[in-house]
Design a protein around this motif. Structure first.
Motif, PDB file in Angstrom:
ATOM      1  N   CYS A  42       7.481   2.617 -22.177  1.00  0.00           N
ATOM      2  CA  CYS A  42       7.133   3.388 -20.982  1.00  0.00           C
ATOM      3  C   CYS A  42       8.312   4.161 -20.396  1.00  0.00           C
ATOM      4  CB  CYS A  42       6.531   2.480 -19.910  1.00  0.00           C
ATOM      5  SG  CYS A  42       7.711   1.369 -19.120  1.00  0.00           S
ATOM      6  N   GLY A  43       9.518   3.755 -20.695  1.00  0.00           N
ATOM      7  CA  GLY A  43      10.680   4.465 -20.163  1.00  0.00           C
ATOM      8  C   GLY A  43      10.861   4.336 -18.665  1.00  0.00           C
ATOM      9  N   ARG A  44      10.295   3.264 -18.074  1.00  0.00           N
ATOM     10  CA  ARG A  44      10.314   3.109 -16.615  1.00  0.00           C
ATOM     11  C   ARG A  44      11.518   2.324 -16.100  1.00  0.00           C
ATOM     12  NH1 ARG A  44       6.476   5.090 -12.651  1.00  0.00           N
ATOM     13  NH2 ARG A  44       5.503   6.619 -13.989  1.00  0.00           N
ATOM     14  N   CYS A  45      12.126   1.526 -16.951  1.00  0.00           N
ATOM     15  CA  CYS A  45      13.123   0.577 -16.451  1.00  0.00           C
ATOM     16  C   CYS A  45      14.521   1.202 -16.441  1.00  0.00           C
ATOM     17  CB  CYS A  45      13.093  -0.716 -17.260  1.00  0.00           C
ATOM     18  SG  CYS A  45      13.333  -0.491 -19.027  1.00  0.00           S
ATOM     19  N   LYS A  46      14.578   2.434 -15.922  1.00  0.00           N
ATOM     20  CA  LYS A  46      15.848   3.158 -15.885  1.00  0.00           C
ATOM     21  C   LYS A  46      16.839   2.505 -14.928  1.00  0.00           C
ATOM     22  CE  LYS A  46      13.668   7.658 -16.564  1.00  0.00           C
ATOM     23  NZ  LYS A  46      13.360   8.942 -15.913  1.00  0.00           N
ATOM     24  N   VAL A  47      18.095   2.411 -15.382  1.00  0.00           N
ATOM     25  CA  VAL A  47      19.179   1.951 -14.517  1.00  0.00           C
ATOM     26  C   VAL A  47      20.364   2.880 -14.749  1.00  0.00           C
ATOM     27  CG1 VAL A  47      18.472  -0.471 -14.500  1.00  0.00           C
ATOM     28  CG2 VAL A  47      19.998   0.363 -16.299  1.00  0.00           C
ATOM     29  N   LEU A  48      21.309   2.862 -13.801  1.00  0.00           N
ATOM     30  CA  LEU A  48      22.511   3.685 -13.949  1.00  0.00           C
ATOM     31  C   LEU A  48      23.698   2.772 -14.225  1.00  0.00           C
ATOM     32  CD1 LEU A  48      24.035   6.378 -13.756  1.00  0.00           C
ATOM     33  CD2 LEU A  48      24.181   6.023 -11.278  1.00  0.00           C
ATOM     34  N   LEU A  49      24.291   2.909 -15.415  1.00  0.00           N
ATOM     35  CA  LEU A  49      25.482   2.129 -15.732  1.00  0.00           C
ATOM     36  C   LEU A  49      26.699   2.866 -15.187  1.00  0.00           C
ATOM     37  CD1 LEU A  49      23.432   0.734 -17.639  1.00  0.00           C
ATOM     38  CD2 LEU A  49      25.353   0.330 -19.181  1.00  0.00           C
ATOM     39  N   LYS A  50      27.357   2.238 -14.219  1.00  0.00           N
ATOM     40  CA  LYS A  50      28.510   2.893 -13.588  1.00  0.00           C
ATOM     41  C   LYS A  50      29.799   2.498 -14.279  1.00  0.00           C
ATOM     42  CE  LYS A  50      27.003   4.420  -9.280  1.00  0.00           C
ATOM     43  NZ  LYS A  50      27.354   4.657  -7.879  1.00  0.00           N
ATOM     44  N   GLU A  51      29.850   1.294 -14.773  1.00  0.00           N
ATOM     45  CA  GLU A  51      30.983   0.859 -15.600  1.00  0.00           C
ATOM     46  C   GLU A  51      30.387   0.204 -16.828  1.00  0.00           C
ATOM     47  OE1 GLU A  51      33.579  -1.871 -13.638  1.00  0.00           O
ATOM     48  OE2 GLU A  51      33.622  -0.634 -11.820  1.00  0.00           O
ATOM     49  N   GLY A  52      31.126   0.267 -17.923  1.00  0.00           N
ATOM     50  CA  GLY A  52      30.652  -0.389 -19.135  1.00  0.00           C
ATOM     51  C   GLY A  52      29.463   0.321 -19.750  1.00  0.00           C
ATOM     52  N   ILE A  53      29.493   1.670 -19.709  1.00  0.00           N
ATOM     53  CA  ILE A  53      28.363   2.450 -20.245  1.00  0.00           C
ATOM     54  C   ILE A  53      28.211   2.191 -21.745  1.00  0.00           C
ATOM     55  CG2 ILE A  53      27.431   4.782 -20.551  1.00  0.00           C
ATOM     56  CD1 ILE A  53      28.903   5.622 -18.076  1.00  0.00           C
ATOM     57  N   VAL A  87      25.935  -2.059 -12.752  1.00  0.00           N
ATOM     58  CA  VAL A  87      24.638  -1.431 -12.988  1.00  0.00           C
ATOM     59  C   VAL A  87      23.995  -1.125 -11.649  1.00  0.00           C
ATOM     60  CG1 VAL A  87      22.377  -1.718 -14.065  1.00  0.00           C
ATOM     61  CG2 VAL A  87      24.384  -2.832 -15.079  1.00  0.00           C
ATOM     62  N   GLU A  88      23.646   0.132 -11.436  1.00  0.00           N
ATOM     63  CA  GLU A  88      22.946   0.459 -10.199  1.00  0.00           C
ATOM     64  C   GLU A  88      21.445   0.463 -10.451  1.00  0.00           C
ATOM     65  OE1 GLU A  88      24.433   3.705  -7.924  1.00  0.00           O
ATOM     66  OE2 GLU A  88      22.635   3.809  -6.669  1.00  0.00           O
ATOM     67  N   ILE A  89      20.737  -0.238  -9.571  1.00  0.00           N
ATOM     68  CA  ILE A  89      19.276  -0.300  -9.673  1.00  0.00           C
ATOM     69  C   ILE A  89      18.718   0.698  -8.667  1.00  0.00           C
ATOM     70  CG2 ILE A  89      17.275  -1.830  -9.585  1.00  0.00           C
ATOM     71  CD1 ILE A  89      19.358  -2.819 -11.531  1.00  0.00           C
ATOM     72  N   PHE A  90      17.917   1.647  -9.144  1.00  0.00           N
ATOM     73  CA  PHE A  90      17.306   2.609  -8.227  1.00  0.00           C
ATOM     74  C   PHE A  90      16.221   1.910  -7.422  1.00  0.00           C
ATOM     75  CE2 PHE A  90      18.403   5.088 -12.103  1.00  0.00           C
ATOM     76  CZ  PHE A  90      19.546   5.686 -11.583  1.00  0.00           C
ATOM     77  N   PRO A  91      16.167   2.224  -6.135  1.00  0.00           N
ATOM     78  CA  PRO A  91      15.155   1.567  -5.298  1.00  0.00           C
ATOM     79  C   PRO A  91      13.762   1.662  -5.910  1.00  0.00           C
ATOM     80  CG  PRO A  91      16.598   2.910  -3.941  1.00  0.00           C
ATOM     81  CD  PRO A  91      17.008   3.150  -5.368  1.00  0.00           C
ATOM     82  N   GLU A  92      13.407   2.849  -6.399  1.00  0.00           N
ATOM     83  CA  GLU A  92      12.044   3.016  -6.895  1.00  0.00           C
ATOM     84  C   GLU A  92      11.836   2.279  -8.217  1.00  0.00           C
ATOM     85  OE1 GLU A  92      14.266   5.343  -6.466  1.00  0.00           O
ATOM     86  OE2 GLU A  92      14.181   6.945  -7.959  1.00  0.00           O
ATOM     87  N   ASN A  93      12.926   1.852  -8.838  1.00  0.00           N
ATOM     88  CA  ASN A  93      12.785   1.117 -10.091  1.00  0.00           C
ATOM     89  C   ASN A  93      12.984  -0.377  -9.909  1.00  0.00           C
ATOM     90  OD1 ASN A  93      12.129   3.290 -11.547  1.00  0.00           O
ATOM     91  ND2 ASN A  93      14.164   3.629 -12.415  1.00  0.00           N
ATOM     92  N   ARG A  94      13.047  -0.772  -8.671  1.00  0.00           N
ATOM     93  CA  ARG A  94      13.265  -2.182  -8.412  1.00  0.00           C
ATOM     94  C   ARG A  94      12.045  -2.727  -7.695  1.00  0.00           C
ATOM     95  NH1 ARG A  94      18.727  -4.945  -6.241  1.00  0.00           N
ATOM     96  NH2 ARG A  94      17.893  -7.019  -5.911  1.00  0.00           N
ATOM     97  N   ILE A  95      11.262  -3.495  -8.423  1.00  0.00           N
ATOM     98  CA  ILE A  95      10.032  -4.042  -7.860  1.00  0.00           C
ATOM     99  C   ILE A  95      10.382  -4.957  -6.699  1.00  0.00           C
ATOM    100  CG2 ILE A  95       8.006  -5.446  -8.322  1.00  0.00           C
ATOM    101  CD1 ILE A  95       8.069  -2.939  -9.953  1.00  0.00           C
ATOM    102  N   GLY A  96       9.616  -4.845  -5.663  1.00  0.00           N
ATOM    103  CA  GLY A  96       9.818  -5.760  -4.545  1.00  0.00           C
ATOM    104  C   GLY A  96      10.945  -5.316  -3.644  1.00  0.00           C
ATOM    105  N   PHE A  97      11.613  -4.252  -4.011  1.00  0.00           N
ATOM    106  CA  PHE A  97      12.730  -3.769  -3.213  1.00  0.00           C
ATOM    107  C   PHE A  97      12.271  -3.470  -1.797  1.00  0.00           C
ATOM    108  CE2 PHE A  97      16.961  -2.186  -3.027  1.00  0.00           C
ATOM    109  CZ  PHE A  97      16.941  -1.180  -2.080  1.00  0.00           C
ATOM    110  N   GLN A  98      11.075  -2.929  -1.711  1.00  0.00           N
ATOM    111  CA  GLN A  98      10.570  -2.544  -0.406  1.00  0.00           C
ATOM    112  C   GLN A  98      10.204  -3.755   0.446  1.00  0.00           C
ATOM    113  OE1 GLN A  98       6.655  -1.274  -2.653  1.00  0.00           O
ATOM    114  NE2 GLN A  98       6.427  -1.009  -0.463  1.00  0.00           N
ATOM    115  N   GLY A  99      10.119  -4.946  -0.180  1.00  0.00           N
ATOM    116  CA  GLY A  99       9.843  -6.159   0.576  1.00  0.00           C
ATOM    117  C   GLY A  99       8.447  -6.179   1.159  1.00  0.00           C
ATOM    118  N   ILE A 100       8.353  -6.839   2.286  1.00  0.00           N
ATOM    119  CA  ILE A 100       7.052  -7.035   2.914  1.00  0.00           C
ATOM    120  C   ILE A 100       6.824  -5.917   3.914  1.00  0.00           C
ATOM    121  CG2 ILE A 100       5.846  -8.551   4.541  1.00  0.00           C
ATOM    122  CD1 ILE A 100       7.231 -10.887   3.041  1.00  0.00           C
ATOM    123  N   PHE A 101       5.633  -5.354   3.932  1.00  0.00           N
ATOM    124  CA  PHE A 101       5.363  -4.292   4.893  1.00  0.00           C
ATOM    125  C   PHE A 101       4.073  -4.583   5.652  1.00  0.00           C
ATOM    126  CE2 PHE A 101       3.864  -3.108   0.706  1.00  0.00           C
ATOM    127  CZ  PHE A 101       2.565  -2.670   0.917  1.00  0.00           C
TER     128      PHE A 101
END
Lengths: 495, 495
Positions: A42-53, A87-101
């Motif tokens: 699916c190509g959905r689990c994108k992350v940004l490697l800031k060190e150790g690419i 590794v930076e996790i994008f908010p939109e790619n992190r399930i549950g990041f938004q918490g409880i609403f």
């Protein structure tokens, strides 16, 4: 061992050299966004490697753009780590990041009063129990029962009480100076409390969706909805839709137990937050009711899905079902709390739809009525002359942004509202952030307005700039374009 | 650390220097005989130190004879160990040494048939369940229930089934090719089995005595008593009588949990041996019934005894009570096995007496009837015109040899039968061993014959040689003697 640091929360974890980034995220309690459950599809689990690419894999070169690869973006499921990395996790790619609403509470509950009335099966009764003496040696339970019969003025021979409560009874009676409140549910005493607590009676109702779980706290004394919260179903990281979760439950080691644990965790988080927000005690919740589609219903109870998922598609059971909280592993409620699972209708039409049918009262409608539930699964119920016909199909998770090139969930940056007319484009992004994508309500707004002003024809086809109807302003017309050979409508221009 | 070796079984255990021999025995799984629970009062926990003999304590010099002390006999509760040592445990001082022993089976069961009939609440029904298809998508449970209604020919709306069985159902149905046997108990399905097993239905009945626990295996298809075994109640090492056990449960850390564990262990051992002897499977036991005095009843269930033991002496509850085996910690039965606890009558008149009342049918007797139960506690029930009067007191543990200077339990070497007439003394010791003491049945034999031939007068007083009635032979007369200032009758002469 190598060390992995996750941003923005600076979570650190040490793993063996060559470990998978996907597994590392799970170990760190971070659930990668995914439709394919880490299969590299699916190509959905994108992350940004800031060190150790890392070097991109073949799948990554296929699923990511050259710009993304250059920036250091990788797919968690494809990446194996051989060096310390950040590794930076994008908010939109992190399930549950938004918490409880919070959900909109049903403030207009009175509108429904004609069709609904408060009819709880929880009864709390304050009792003044006779004190024992050498001339009154009835057992502790005997005197409680006598006080109940005296107070209620009726026979209670049917009344049951569990061993844990019987064990609690002798000390509790004396600590309370023989003034206690009993809680009766389904012909059984399910709680014993010191003093007069008959005024505190709460229940919670849960709607376990494939994508979102909602929990409502109800005052069972008044019927008032005290709290309404929702949260992403934590099962999502093991599959965004029912079919992928069934696959996970059947084919992964402990898959069923893992998915059961995730949905229970989600419920626990909603309960915790609800109690925290309202100041109500956990012990004041005497019953929870649960609706869900049949798959999530089975997962919550830990029932295998294999016969649900393959022809002829059978639920293990469909009837309404009472059980105790203690029968569900790690569900954090008082052990004797009653759980009522509403009946399901079939393997793919769940108790959530049943609740909808009850709520609308459509069964008693004199007109033909249609109920459409656009969840991750979509269900349609047709009612005519008191007969109901139901069917279901995968309707989403389009409305959670899946399958839409710019789709995303309704979190920060999602366009959740659009107004188009012939000359003006208006849109709104959640939290007024920079737009990052479009969520379900935005899509519905957009498509309906495009249909209205003629940018989409009756067949659902997007028109070209040349086909644009008379009167559409240049500003709008210019947004109709072709990219990579596909017709597009550009809602928001890139900066 | 020092090493302690226990004979005759050569058990070795290492303990810290200065450790108590009593505690060491418990750690080694050897339960010292005791009335006072190790308080240095009863002098029962005699052991023989063969190596590492300790200096006698003051209590030991008071409770043991100089000969015993010289031989190396000590009291386990008084002895602290500072050297490696070898300790011999006398069979009669080792609780449970005798293990499990058979009881006389009720072979004359037919004699009771007029007043008893087979009326089990376990029902096993073999079902041929409809197989599912795309045109029959009823749930698994739905089709089992339909097959039940079809087979039984009646409404079963009341029927319950637990979550663990529902979880088991889908796979079981298919493995069994939809031919299953269901077990119904108290309106609930408590077991599901592959194929037709309706012929195998067993139950066990337990009598939990203060001193002895008896377990009976009953074929619930025929009513036949298949096995009858008994074993010492392992709680004995924490007190030989009810009062000392109540004391232990209330005042020792985890006392209640320890005593609960001991009685459950005893039951488990009886179940194991019963299954081993009969070749019947654990899963074929669908129900156990339990009678006990109220104290042991509460201990089995883990209910605190404090209010039972102090005025105004209240049971926590007295009603008959169904529960599942899984509710009793570490009771080794199929989890859904039904346990029926018969009702108790009061804090000190238990369900064992109730069983006796039911068995004798005395309530319906037209004559005045008296039921005497000579257990460790003694109970008497008087019946007149359908009214029953009950009372109880500590009757023993005299009949287990406690409080009798030569008393012992009915184990090897115990005189269990005596016949006296004016000239002859006959006695029998268990296993034809050397007589080591006298047990309950021996005492009753002896006292009744002594009364009959005039060696005891109507007031219960032992006569002297001078008072001996006319006609008693010299051989008998010479056995009436005085030792340490007390009148005695010497049943067996020392070698």
């Amino acid at each position: 061992m190598i060390r992995v640091t996750f941003l923005p929360n600076n979570e650190n974890i040490e793993i063996a050299n060559g470990g998978s980034l996907w597994e590392t995220m799970l170990k760190a309690g971070i659930r990668p966004n995914s439709i394919c459950s880490g299969k590299g599809i699916c190509g959905r689990c994108k992350v940004l490697l800031k060190e150790g690419i890392t070097e991109p894999t073949v799948r990554e070169t296929e699923l990511l753009s050259p710009e993304e690869i250059k920036k250091g973006i990788r797919l968690a499921c494809q990446t194996r780590l051989y060096n310390n990395c950040t590794v930076e996790i994008f908010p939109e790619n992190r399930i549950g990041f938004q918490g409880i609403f919070p959900l909109n509470k049903v403030d207009n509950a009175k509108d429904f009063q004609s069709s609904f009335w408060l009819d709880t099966n929880i009864e709390k009764i304050f009792l003044t129990v006779d004190k024992p003496s050498l001339s009154d040696q009835r057992s502790d339970w005997g005197r409680v029962k006598e006080a109940l019969v005296r107070t209620k003025g009726k026979n209670l021979n049917y009344l049951q009480i569990s061993l844990p409560l019987l064990k609690k009874l002798p000390a509790l009676l004396r600590e309370a100076d023989f003034r206690v409140t009993v809680v009766i549910c389904n012909g059984e005493i399910t709680a014993l409390e010191k003093g007069d607590t008959a005024d505190r009676v709460f229940g919670m109702a849960f709607d376990l969706g494939t994508t979102t779980v909602a929990g409502y706290l109800i005052d069972l004394k008044t019927g008032e909805e005290v709290s309404a919260l929702a949260k992403a179903n934590s099962q999502i990281s093991y599959g965004d839709n029912i079919v992928s979760r069934i696959d996970f439950a059947q084919n992964k080691e402990n898959g069923l137990a893992i998915l059961q644990k995730e949905i229970i965790n989600t419920i626990n988080e909603l309960i915790d937050k609800t109690l925290q927000n309202t100041g109500i005690s956990r012990d004041d919740i005497y019953e929870i009711t649960i609706v869900a589609n049949t798959c999530i219903h089975h997962l919550f109870l830990g029932v295998i899905l294999i016969y649900l998922a393959s022809a002829p598609f059978l639920a293990a059971f469909r009837m309404g079902f009472n059980l105790k909280a203690k029968e569900i592993p790690a569900l954090y409620l008082s052990p004797e709390t009653n759980i009522y699972m509403l009946p399901t209708i079939s393997a793919f039409i769940g108790s959530d739809i049943l609740a909808g049918i009850l709520f609308t009262g459509m069964k008693n409608s004199e007109e033909v009525a249609l109920l459409i539930d656009l969840g991750t699964n979509g269900e349609i119920i047709l009612s005519k002359n008191g007969e109901l016909w139901a069917c279901s199909t995968a309707a989403g998770p389009a409305f959670e942004g899946i399958g839409i090139s710019c789709g995303m969930r309704a979190i920060e940056g999602a366009i959740d509202g659009v107004r188009l007319n012939k000359n003006i484009i208006n849109w709104h992004a959640i939290d007024n952030g920079n737009p990052k994508g479009i969520c379900g309500s935005g899509i519905i707004d957009l498509v309906s307005d495009m249909l209205r002003i003629g940018l989409i024809d009756k067949s659902g086809k997007l028109i070209t700039k040349k086909e644009c109807p008379f009167g559409i302003g240049e500003q709008i017309k210019n947004r109709l374009d072709i990219r990579s050979g596909e017709y597009i409508f550009l809602l928001v221009k890139e900066n």
